[in-house]
Each structure stands twice: as structure tokens, then as C-alpha cells.
Design an enzyme around this catalytic site. Structure first.
Site, PDB file in Angstrom:
ATOM      1  N   HIS A   1     -29.383 -41.577  18.249  1.00  0.00           N
ATOM      2  CA  HIS A   1     -29.445 -41.828  16.802  1.00  0.00           C
ATOM      3  C   HIS A   1     -30.767 -42.448  16.330  1.00  0.00           C
ATOM      4  O   HIS A   1     -31.450 -41.902  15.479  1.00  0.00           O
ATOM      5  CB  HIS A   1     -28.314 -42.768  16.382  1.00  0.00           C
ATOM      6  CG  HIS A   1     -26.951 -42.349  16.809  1.00  0.00           C
ATOM      7  ND1 HIS A   1     -26.225 -41.388  16.148  1.00  0.00           N
ATOM      8  CD2 HIS A   1     -26.160 -42.749  17.850  1.00  0.00           C
ATOM      9  CE1 HIS A   1     -25.045 -41.231  16.733  1.00  0.00           C
ATOM     10  NE2 HIS A   1     -24.983 -42.040  17.773  1.00  0.00           N
TER      11      HIS A   1
HETATM   12  C1  BDR Z   1     -25.836 -46.427  15.344  1.00  0.00           C
HETATM   13  O1  BDR Z   1     -24.878 -47.307  15.889  1.00  0.00           O
HETATM   14  C2  BDR Z   1     -25.381 -47.952  17.010  1.00  0.00           C
HETATM   15  O2  BDR Z   1     -24.401 -48.059  18.008  1.00  0.00           O
HETATM   16  C3  BDR Z   1     -26.570 -47.149  17.466  1.00  0.00           C
HETATM   17  O3  BDR Z   1     -27.536 -47.963  18.112  1.00  0.00           O
HETATM   18  C4  BDR Z   1     -27.096 -46.561  16.183  1.00  0.00           C
HETATM   19  O4  BDR Z   1     -28.008 -47.427  15.544  1.00  0.00           O
HETATM   20  C5  BDR Z   1     -25.241 -45.025  15.325  1.00  0.00           C
HETATM   21  O5  BDR Z   1     -24.133 -44.980  14.513  1.00  0.00           O
END
Ligand code: BDR
Ligand code: CA
Length: 302
Positions: A231
Site C-alpha cells: 500500500h
Molecule cells: C494501510 O494500513 C496499514 O496496515 C498499512 O501500513 C497501510 O498504510 C493499508 O490499509
């Protein structure tokens, strides 16, 4: 020309990979890293940011930030990122200390020292909301915010909410109403640009950085063996290669209560905001390009 950025982050495995790219790409000048509670507690996210910076032998300041969201009780994501937030690789115990100033003070000082800086939040936006409430004068020094979080196509925490926004929706609402242009890098693209099994295998055979990322990613409980979402790395990819994204400008509202808490609602029909927009929302991405770029970047590291 380099882009001056500040990352506000909660490492976290994909945050660690995003930091890796930002630290090493020569066209990015990473001025400051601030940590926030999110994937794990803030003492751990601060230590993890320091570990990544130390791994690359860099001297980038790290400041510890908020221990909990503005209003909502804190809930971590250790089930995804492990108890430490960065499992699977031994970074040793000698990785330095955060600076003495708090994240909000450090953000204020670093932003005011620049004419123009880009903020890159990859955790919940608590530090950013506190900063804007305490020091609104920083806003005119921020060119834009390129933020991982939100979704127009369903959530990963509830049916509508993505983790970073769900964790602190009140902070997200403050950020989206700040008047600063926002690029929303949400699940609409991050769940398309999965790092493939083949890419992950190649990383493990590349170099020391590839081995480190491979170790973390194989301990990452997001996605499947066929593909894992990185992400937060999509923010850095967007900064360097916006041509890989399809975007649309719209007004984004954040829900702060009830069953839709944490949802980002795009006013796609311009029904409520007189045609004004506060965000450019990433809606599509070239996933092959993302995989190729990821490997290219790591291949240039040690
Ligand atoms: C986001 O949630 C976190 O667990 C990850 O690091 C990312 O920033 C994705 O939904
Ligand atoms: Ca994150």
C-alpha cells in the site's frame, strides 16, 4: 530536481518498503520522518523507522508522535504486521534514538524551514491533524499531501473503511478539510498493484536490501502467496511516476461515526460542494509497471 518530502509513518512492513524507496531514490530528498501509532504502538513504529534509516547508514531525523488517535480508541494491526511491526529480519540493537522534539514540533520546524514541501502520510493522520490545529501557518508551506489511505471501492477494515482512515477518522476529516491539495492513494490502486510472487522471489536473490525486504514481506499477513499489497509504496511510486496512475479530482468527505465510520466518500456527482474539489483520487494503476519499478529501484541499492 529533487522533491523535498516529509514522511509521517507507522512501520509496518509496507511503510518500511516505502521508506526504503524514499531514502534511496536520488530524486527524493527525505527531510524528516515522524512516527505515529497505527500498525503497532508508537514506540515500536518510531524504533522501526530508525531501524530502516540506520540500515541504509543515513542520518535522517525521526520524531515520535501521537500515541493514540484524536478521539477513537487505538486498535493496532499487529495481526498483519506482527507484534514488532517489522518481523523476520534482525536489524540489531544499535539503530539510534529519535530526536527530543515531538513529531508536531519537528514537523512545524521542518516545514517552516522550506518554501515548499510535500507531506507523505502512510499511517493514520493524527500527527498531521494535531499539527494543523496547533500551527495553521505551516499550511502555506505545504505544496501538497500525497497520502496512503481511504477507498472509493470498499474497505479493508469494514465494508467501507480503509485502515489509516478508520484508525483516526477525526484526523482524516481535519486533513481533508485543510485546504491543502491532497492526492488520495487508496485501496482502489494499492489492491491492484500487488507485488507478485515472482517479484517477491526475485527480491530475495538481489542484494542485501532485497533480502531485507524479502524477509519482511514473507512475514506480512496481507494479500496471498500470489500477490501482496505494498500500500504505502504507492505514494512514492506516484511521486516519481504519476503517469502510471489514472486519477479524478473530486471532493472527499470522511465519515466519523456510525456504521460508515472511516469511509471516504467521493462527491463524484459534485452534488454538495459547488464543483469544488479537495483531492485528486487515484482510481487505477499500471500494476506491471509498479512491479518493474520496484525491482529496478531495489536493484540499484546495496
Ligand atoms: C494501510 O494500513 C496499514 O496496515 C498499512 O501500513 C497501510 O498504510 C493499508 O490499509
Ligand atoms: Ca502504514
Amino acid at each position: 530536481m529533487t522533491t523535498k518530502i516529509i514522511m509521517d509513518t507507522d512501520p509496518g512492513i509496507d511503510d518500511a518498503a516505502a521508506l526504503t524507496m524514499a531514502i534511496n531514490d536520488p530524486s527524493i530528498d527525505l527531510k524528516l520522518v515522524t512516527a505515529v501509532a497505527g500498525n503497532v504502538t508508537v514506540d515500536k513504529t518510531t524504533a522501526n523507522a530508525l531501524k530502516i534509516i540506520h540500515f541504509f547508514g543515513k542520518d535522517i531525523p525521526v520524531a515520535a508522535g501521537a500515541e493514540q488517535p484524536l478521539i477513537k480508541p487505538f486498535e493496532d494491526a499487529a495481526r498483519i504486521h506482527g507484534e514488532s511491526g517489522m518481523p523476520g529480519y534482525d536489524f540489531g540493537n544499535d539503530y539510534g534514538q529519535p530526536i527530543k522534539t515531538t513529531a508536531v514540533e519537528a514537523l512545524h520546524d521542518a516545514i517552516m524551514a522550506e518554501d515548499e514541501v510535500t507531506l507523505v502520510p502512510t499511517g493514520s493522520y493524527t500527527n498531521i491533524a494535531l499539527l494543523f490545529s496547533e500551527y495553521p501557518e505551516v499550511k502555506s508551506h505545504i505544496k501538497r499531501i500525497v497520502a496512503m489511505g481511504g477507498s472509493m471501492s470498499g474497505g479493508n477494515m469494514t465494508s467501507v473503511a480503509e485502515f489509516n482512515v478508520f484508525t483516526d477518522p477525526d484526523a482524516a476529516r481535519i486533513m481533508y478539510n485543510s485546504g491543502i491539495p491532497i492526492v488520495m492513494v487508496g485501496l482502489d490502486v494499492t489492491l491492484k498493484a500487488l507485488l507478485t510472487k515472482d517479484t517477491i522471489e526475485k527480491l530475495g536473490q538481489m542484494n542485501k536490501t532485497g533480502e531485507m525486504l524479502h524477509a519482511l514481506i514473507t512475514h506480512y499477513n496481507d494479500g496471498t502467496d500470489e500477490g501482496r499489497p505494498m500500500h504505502d509504496v504507492n505514494t512514492i511510486f506516484y511521486l516519481l511516476h504519476p503517469e502510471a496512475f489514472t486519477t479524478k479530482k473530486m471532493w472527499v468527505d470522511v465519515q466519523t461515526e456510525g456504521p460508515t465510520i472511516g469511509a471516504t466518500v467521493g462527491d463524484v456527482r459534485a452534488a454538495y460542494h459547488d464543483g469544488k474539489t479537495n483531492a485528486e483520487v487515484c482510481l487505477d494503476i499500471d500494476a506491471d509497471y509498479f512491479n518493474k519499478w520496484f525491482l529496478d529501484e531495489v536493484s540499484k541499492m546495496n
